[in-house]
Scaffold this motif. Structure first.
Motif, PDB file in Angstrom:
ATOM      1  N   LYS A 132     -49.897  16.641 -17.977  1.00 36.48           N
ATOM      2  CA  LYS A 132     -48.743  17.351 -17.420  1.00 36.48           C
ATOM      3  C   LYS A 132     -48.553  17.112 -15.930  1.00 36.48           C
ATOM      4  O   LYS A 132     -47.415  17.182 -15.437  1.00 36.48           O
ATOM      5  N   VAL A 133     -49.623  16.840 -15.198  1.00 35.04           N
ATOM      6  CA  VAL A 133     -49.497  16.672 -13.747  1.00 35.04           C
ATOM      7  C   VAL A 133     -49.087  15.256 -13.354  1.00 35.04           C
ATOM      8  O   VAL A 133     -48.821  14.990 -12.174  1.00 35.04           O
ATOM      9  N   VAL A 134     -49.005  14.338 -14.309  1.00 34.28           N
ATOM     10  CA  VAL A 134     -48.623  12.954 -14.013  1.00 34.28           C
ATOM     11  C   VAL A 134     -47.109  12.878 -13.846  1.00 34.28           C
ATOM     12  O   VAL A 134     -46.361  13.559 -14.563  1.00 34.28           O
ATOM     13  N   PRO A 135     -46.596  12.068 -12.917  1.00 34.16           N
ATOM     14  CA  PRO A 135     -45.134  11.897 -12.779  1.00 34.16           C
ATOM     15  C   PRO A 135     -44.499  11.417 -14.083  1.00 34.16           C
ATOM     16  O   PRO A 135     -45.111  10.703 -14.878  1.00 34.16           O
ATOM     17  N   GLU A 136     -43.226  11.789 -14.286  1.00 33.39           N
ATOM     18  CA  GLU A 136     -42.588  11.562 -15.577  1.00 33.39           C
ATOM     19  C   GLU A 136     -42.429  10.089 -15.900  1.00 33.39           C
ATOM     20  O   GLU A 136     -42.550   9.686 -17.061  1.00 33.39           O
ATOM     21  N   ASP A 137     -42.166   9.220 -14.918  1.00 31.53           N
ATOM     22  CA  ASP A 137     -41.964   7.807 -15.202  1.00 31.53           C
ATOM     23  C   ASP A 137     -43.260   7.106 -15.621  1.00 31.53           C
ATOM     24  O   ASP A 137     -43.223   6.037 -16.241  1.00 31.53           O
ATOM     25  N   GLN A 138     -44.417   7.685 -15.317  1.00 31.92           N
ATOM     26  CA  GLN A 138     -45.692   7.098 -15.702  1.00 31.92           C
ATOM     27  C   GLN A 138     -46.417   7.940 -16.763  1.00 31.92           C
ATOM     28  O   GLN A 138     -47.534   7.609 -17.146  1.00 31.92           O
ATOM     29  N   ARG A 139     -45.775   8.982 -17.236  1.00 31.90           N
ATOM     30  CA  ARG A 139     -46.480   9.955 -18.072  1.00 31.90           C
ATOM     31  C   ARG A 139     -46.862   9.369 -19.424  1.00 31.90           C
ATOM     32  O   ARG A 139     -47.966   9.608 -19.924  1.00 31.90           O
ATOM     33  N   LEU A 140     -45.995   8.586 -20.057  1.00 33.59           N
ATOM     34  CA  LEU A 140     -46.300   8.050 -21.383  1.00 33.59           C
ATOM     35  C   LEU A 140     -47.481   7.090 -21.331  1.00 33.59           C
ATOM     36  O   LEU A 140     -48.402   7.175 -22.160  1.00 33.59           O
TER      37      LEU A 140
ATOM     38  N   PRO B  15     -42.936  11.434 -26.554  1.00 35.37           N
ATOM     39  CA  PRO B  15     -42.821  11.250 -28.005  1.00 35.37           C
ATOM     40  C   PRO B  15     -44.142  11.550 -28.699  1.00 35.37           C
ATOM     41  O   PRO B  15     -45.220  11.430 -28.113  1.00 35.37           O
ATOM     42  N   MET B  16     -44.033  11.897 -29.968  1.00 34.08           N
ATOM     43  CA  MET B  16     -45.214  12.335 -30.701  1.00 34.08           C
ATOM     44  C   MET B  16     -46.062  11.171 -31.201  1.00 34.08           C
ATOM     45  O   MET B  16     -47.293  11.207 -31.125  1.00 34.08           O
ATOM     46  N   LYS B  17     -45.445  10.115 -31.723  1.00 31.92           N
ATOM     47  CA  LYS B  17     -46.180   9.046 -32.390  1.00 31.92           C
ATOM     48  C   LYS B  17     -47.170   8.315 -31.480  1.00 31.92           C
ATOM     49  O   LYS B  17     -48.301   8.043 -31.900  1.00 31.92           O
ATOM     50  N   PRO B  18     -46.821   7.953 -30.247  1.00 35.08           N
ATOM     51  CA  PRO B  18     -47.830   7.287 -29.401  1.00 35.08           C
ATOM     52  C   PRO B  18     -49.075   8.134 -29.176  1.00 35.08           C
ATOM     53  O   PRO B  18     -50.191   7.588 -29.136  1.00 35.08           O
TER      54      PRO B  18
ATOM     55  N   PHE C 222     -51.164   8.023 -32.507  1.00 34.36           N
ATOM     56  CA  PHE C 222     -51.803   6.715 -32.687  1.00 34.36           C
ATOM     57  C   PHE C 222     -52.941   6.513 -31.682  1.00 34.36           C
ATOM     58  O   PHE C 222     -53.966   5.898 -32.009  1.00 34.36           O
ATOM     59  N   SER C 223     -52.781   7.007 -30.486  1.00 34.13           N
ATOM     60  CA  SER C 223     -53.863   6.924 -29.500  1.00 34.13           C
ATOM     61  C   SER C 223     -55.064   7.741 -29.952  1.00 34.13           C
ATOM     62  O   SER C 223     -56.219   7.308 -29.797  1.00 34.13           O
ATOM     63  N   LEU C 224     -54.793   8.930 -30.503  1.00 34.95           N
ATOM     64  CA  LEU C 224     -55.883   9.752 -31.026  1.00 34.95           C
ATOM     65  C   LEU C 224     -56.607   9.046 -32.165  1.00 34.95           C
ATOM     66  O   LEU C 224     -57.849   9.033 -32.210  1.00 34.95           O
ATOM     67  N   ALA C 225     -55.868   8.455 -33.098  1.00 35.50           N
ATOM     68  CA  ALA C 225     -56.490   7.772 -34.233  1.00 35.50           C
ATOM     69  C   ALA C 225     -57.296   6.563 -33.777  1.00 35.50           C
ATOM     70  O   ALA C 225     -58.427   6.336 -34.233  1.00 35.50           O
ATOM     71  N   MET C 226     -56.741   5.778 -32.874  1.00 40.75           N
ATOM     72  CA  MET C 226     -57.440   4.587 -32.398  1.00 40.75           C
ATOM     73  C   MET C 226     -58.725   4.959 -31.672  1.00 40.75           C
ATOM     74  O   MET C 226     -59.787   4.362 -31.903  1.00 40.75           O
ATOM     75  N   GLY C 227     -58.664   5.950 -30.804  1.00 43.79           N
ATOM     76  CA  GLY C 227     -59.859   6.337 -30.057  1.00 43.79           C
ATOM     77  C   GLY C 227     -60.904   7.010 -30.922  1.00 43.79           C
ATOM     78  O   GLY C 227     -62.105   6.735 -30.795  1.00 43.79           O
ATOM     79  N   ALA C 228     -60.477   7.889 -31.836  1.00 41.12           N
ATOM     80  CA  ALA C 228     -61.438   8.612 -32.675  1.00 41.12           C
ATOM     81  C   ALA C 228     -62.168   7.672 -33.629  1.00 41.12           C
ATOM     82  O   ALA C 228     -63.357   7.867 -33.906  1.00 41.12           O
TER      83      ALA C 228
ATOM     84  N   HIS D 184     -45.494   0.807 -27.226  1.00 33.71           N
ATOM     85  CA  HIS D 184     -44.772   2.054 -26.967  1.00 33.71           C
ATOM     86  C   HIS D 184     -44.166   2.138 -25.570  1.00 33.71           C
ATOM     87  O   HIS D 184     -43.161   2.828 -25.391  1.00 33.71           O
ATOM     88  N   VAL D 185     -44.764   1.481 -24.599  1.00 35.41           N
ATOM     89  CA  VAL D 185     -44.226   1.547 -23.235  1.00 35.41           C
ATOM     90  C   VAL D 185     -43.296   0.373 -22.962  1.00 35.41           C
ATOM     91  O   VAL D 185     -42.191   0.545 -22.432  1.00 35.41           O
ATOM     92  N   VAL D 186     -43.724  -0.842 -23.341  1.00 39.39           N
ATOM     93  CA  VAL D 186     -42.909  -2.035 -23.066  1.00 39.39           C
ATOM     94  C   VAL D 186     -41.817  -2.204 -24.117  1.00 39.39           C
ATOM     95  O   VAL D 186     -40.631  -2.321 -23.790  1.00 39.39           O
ATOM     96  N   VAL D 187     -42.195  -2.206 -25.378  1.00 44.40           N
ATOM     97  CA  VAL D 187     -41.227  -2.422 -26.458  1.00 44.40           C
ATOM     98  C   VAL D 187     -40.456  -1.147 -26.782  1.00 44.40           C
ATOM     99  O   VAL D 187     -39.284  -1.195 -27.165  1.00 44.40           O
ATOM    100  N   GLY D 188     -41.105   0.007 -26.642  1.00 43.63           N
ATOM    101  CA  GLY D 188     -40.445   1.273 -26.958  1.00 43.63           C
ATOM    102  C   GLY D 188     -40.429   1.591 -28.433  1.00 43.63           C
ATOM    103  O   GLY D 188     -39.460   2.159 -28.963  1.00 43.63           O
ATOM    104  N   TRP D 189     -41.533   1.266 -29.137  1.00 40.76           N
ATOM    105  CA  TRP D 189     -41.647   1.507 -30.588  1.00 40.76           C
ATOM    106  C   TRP D 189     -42.109   2.955 -30.802  1.00 40.76           C
ATOM    107  O   TRP D 189     -43.221   3.219 -31.199  1.00 40.76           O
ATOM    108  N   ASN D 190     -41.203   3.904 -30.530  1.00 36.25           N
ATOM    109  CA  ASN D 190     -41.571   5.313 -30.567  1.00 36.25           C
ATOM    110  C   ASN D 190     -40.860   6.097 -31.667  1.00 36.25           C
ATOM    111  O   ASN D 190     -41.025   7.315 -31.764  1.00 36.25           O
ATOM    112  N   THR D 191     -40.059   5.447 -32.480  1.00 34.04           N
ATOM    113  CA  THR D 191     -39.333   6.171 -33.526  1.00 34.04           C
ATOM    114  C   THR D 191     -39.917   5.864 -34.883  1.00 34.04           C
ATOM    115  O   THR D 191     -40.676   4.927 -35.051  1.00 34.04           O
TER     116      THR D 191
END
Length: 714
Positions: free
Chosen positions: A588-596, A639-642, A645-651, A707-714
């Motif tokens: 939450k404390v990260v700036p919005e343009d870098q938050r994702l 967005p919810m999906k990134p 997926f980050s949780l699944a990959m790390g866990a 998710h950041v470069v391509v924007g595959w978030n839907t």
């Protein structure tokens, strides 16, 4: 296994009674020789012995105090209170008996929506916690609302879910609890409630939980005690802490914390593999794998790891290692390889391959099974399609890096295969002798005979070490000749039993697949494995049932039971919740343009590091509601999906970080230890942790690009 001098028969004219004194003398002589051989240990073991002595002197007093603390605090048998609320009639109660408590724990049962916290809905229950100033003051203030707790109601009013929340008590004034229902249509909502006072704040509980977890890892890393005993001591310390805090669970509750489905799966598959090994199938597979790789060791290791990764994508990781470990050990014995390095490589790629699909690893199963995530389009196909691409990239990079890690490692044993087999045989005979309890005269005599056998083999080993000059090439040039010799030596010993085992095992694996894809099958994996084991026991007509039970890894089963209790106790001490909350605050404390980008990196690495030291199942279960609420927060706008997926990959990939980071690691280590090739925590850590870092880095790059470069978030 071919035995040296296997003839134990005594002369016919020697009576059993007259030879007992001679047996005892031999046993004493064998013990003296064993002690002499052990005295030539290295300085490392002397240091560990000193640690063992110091630990033995201090552990009695320490854990005696833990027993006392655990015993003087009673079980918190708080009774439930039944109530009903409606828009016209609310429920209120006053609490004045909290004394010096720091927290108020509130459990409410009702028709709530699962895994959703503080989400406004059309129908919901509002719980208000308010407090006044101390009753001793002359002028009392008005009640001030301290906490608002909103619980969305489900459309199925007969569906009961218990939800828990802990509130901090700010002062010593009277606490008022008010519960009210907000409904679109007239009616009432039945609820159940109980409250409990805790004597330590959340920060203190998290600190103690962290100390307990670090202490368990210190015991395992330094090998002061066996990892099973370390987990049991850690779970006891965590339960004692809960008792001191004021939340001691009952014995029934502690037993409920154990995941019996996992234990049933392990036990059933261990019985299946134990009977399967009697057919000679593992030796046959070892020779075929050697022939297919044309004598090239690294080609064989690559094929084993690749096949394990593919199989674990569709089967449970534990099942994959239960099937692969005996074959790999026998293959390495045939080729005079060190099985430990090959097994570690296999289990690493098993964990990587399990992350590729929605059914390969428990965290993925938990994610796909959430109804709210399915409504947002994260079903089986979408999840598998996204994760499969990323895991393929991870596998492609991991194979060259594994070769780099093994660059200077001697995969071959330094000694000839004859000497290695002789050492292993000595270990097996000594272990067999130690397992015999000399309760009778006959058992004492048998133990003396076994120790005499060990003494004879040790003398033979010393002669071979003095006379044999070793020279082993790094690549077997005479592999074709060796194949012919191995095929004559290692073949199927019982074809009828093999057909029965293949039939039962095939049906069990088929049911595993159908359980994942067909919704109409109401058998869990544990039930399938247990039914398959019973079926094979009946078909194989096993009379020596104790022989099968002796091959079950009871230490591994006890370790998992203790680990389940330890993780659940740490969760009750708010350790896992604290990690999730701090992760959300950092995002939450990260700036919005870098938050994702920061959110993907932070969630993935926190999940990976946390899953390498604690069980990834409770961590994933705790993090899903945190990430869902974070994605619904309009101020955060993520967005919810990134995040999922980050949780699944790390866990999933984080399980390679340590020996107890994944269930498959522990199972593989337990089976290897039973065969005499156990590997320590640090041996696994030196290979597993670098592989975890590299695989998580590749997975992070894939998610950032997607998710950041391509924007595959839907």
């Amino acid at each position: 296994m071919a035995l040296h001098n296997p003839d134990f028969a005594t002369d016919d004219d020697d009576s059993w009674d007259n030879s007992s004194a001679e047996f005892e003398q031999r046993f004493q002589l064998g013990s003296e020789m064993t002690s002499l051989s052990r005295s030539a240990s290295s300085e490392k073991y002397e240091i560990l012995d000193n640690l063992h002595v110091k630990f033995s002197l201090s552990k009695m007093s320490r854990y005696f105090s833990v027993f006392i603390l655990f015993g003087i605090y009673p079980d918190q048998g708080v009774s439930w209170q039944m109530l009903a609320v409606s828009p016209l009639e609310s429920f209120s109660m006053n609490l004045t008996d909290f004394h010096d408590s720091a927290l108020l724990k509130l459990d409410i049962g009702g028709p709530f929506v699962a895994d959703v916290v503080n989400q406004q809905a059309e129908d919901y229950i509002l719980v208000q916690i308010s407090q006044t100033e101390d009753a001793g003051s002359r002028r009392r203030r008005q009640q001030q609302v301290v906490y608002n707790w909103s619980l969305p109601l489900s459309s199925r009013r007969n569906h009961q879910i218990i939800t828990t929340r802990t509130f901090q008590i700010p002062n010593r004034g009277t606490i008022f609890i008010n519960i009210q229902a907000f409904l679109q249509e007239p009616g009432s909502v039945p609820l159940s409630m109980k409250h409990q006072y805790l004597h330590a704040n959340i920060e203190a509980q998290v600190t103690i939980a962290s100390i307990i977890l670090v202490g368990v890892y210190v015991l395992i890393i330094l090998e002061i005690v066996h990892r099973t005993l370390a987990a049991m001591l850690g779970s006891l310390a965590a339960l004692a802490t809960l008792a001191i805090v004021g939340e001691r669970p009952s014995m029934v509750k502690v037993v409920e914390w154990i995941d019996y489905e996992t234990l049933a799966l392990l036990f059933g598959m261990m019985v299946l593999v134990a009977i399967f090994s009697e057919t000679g199938f593992f030796d046959y597979c070892a020779v075929k794998a050697y022939r297919f790789s044309r004598g090239k060791v690294w080609a064989m290791i690559t094929l084993l790891c690749l096949f394990a990764a593919i199989l674990s994508a569709f089967l449970d990781n534990v099942t994959t290692m239960l099937l692969f470990t005996p074959v790999t050990i026998r293959l390495c014995e045939v080729l005079n390889l060190d099985p430990r390095h090959v097994l570690i490589a296999e289990v690493i790629f098993t964990n990587i391959g399990g992350a590729a699909t929605a059914v390969g690893d428990p965290p993925n199963v938990i994610i796909v099974s959430k109804q709210e995530l399915r409504k947002k389009g994260l079903d089986f196909a979408a999840f598998t399609g996204h994760m499969f691409v990323g895991i393929c990239l991870v596998v492609l990079v991991s194979f060259p890096f594994l070769r780099l890690l093994y660059w200077n490692k001697k995969l071959y044993n330094k000694e000839p295969s004859e000497i290695v087999e002789l050492k292993h045989e000595i270990y097996v005979w000594r272990l067999t002798a130690q397992r015999i309890n000399p309760a009778s005269r006959e058992e004492t005599a048998v133990k003396c005979l076994l120790m005499q056998k060990v003494l004879t083999l040790e003398m033979l080993l010393r002669k071979k070490l003095r006379t044999f000059h070793r020279q082993i090439s790094q690549e077997d040039k005479n592999w074709e000749t060796n194949i012919q010799e191995l095929q004559k030596k290692h073949r199927i010993t019982d074809k009828i039993l093999l057909i029965k085992c293949l039939t039962v095992l095939g049906c069990v694996i088929l049911m595993f697949f159908l359980n994942s894809f067909v919704p109409g099958i109401y058998l869990d994996l544990g039930w399938i494995a247990m039914l398959g084991a019973i079926w094979l026991l009946v078909l194989a007509d096993i009379h020596d049932f104790e022989m099968i039970l002796n091959r079950v890894e009871w230490a591994t089963l006890l370790f998992f039971a203790a680990l389940f209790i330890l993780m659940e106790a740490l969760a009750h001490l708010h350790l896992i919740d604290y990690i999730g909350e701090q992760t959300a605050l950092l995002i939450k404390v990260v700036p919005e343009d870098q938050r994702l980008a920061v959110a993907i990196i932070l969630v993935l690495w926190v999940s990976a590091l946390a899953s390498s030291v604690i069980d990834n199942i409770p961590f994933t279960t705790t993090m899903i509601p945190v990430l869902l609420n974070l994605s619904k927060d309009p101020d955060v706008n993520l967005p919810m999906k990134p995040l999922i997926f980050s949780l699944a990959m790390g866990a999933c990939l984080g399980g390679n970080g340590t020996l107890i980071g994944a269930s498959a690691n522990v199972v593989c280590a337990g089976i290897a230890e039973q065969h005499g090739y156990g590997f320590s925590f640090m041996e696994f850590f030196r290979l597993g942790f670098p592989m975890m870092v590299v695989s998580c880095t590749i997975g992070m790059c894939y998610l950032l690009v997607a998710h950041v470069v391509v924007g595959w978030n839907t």
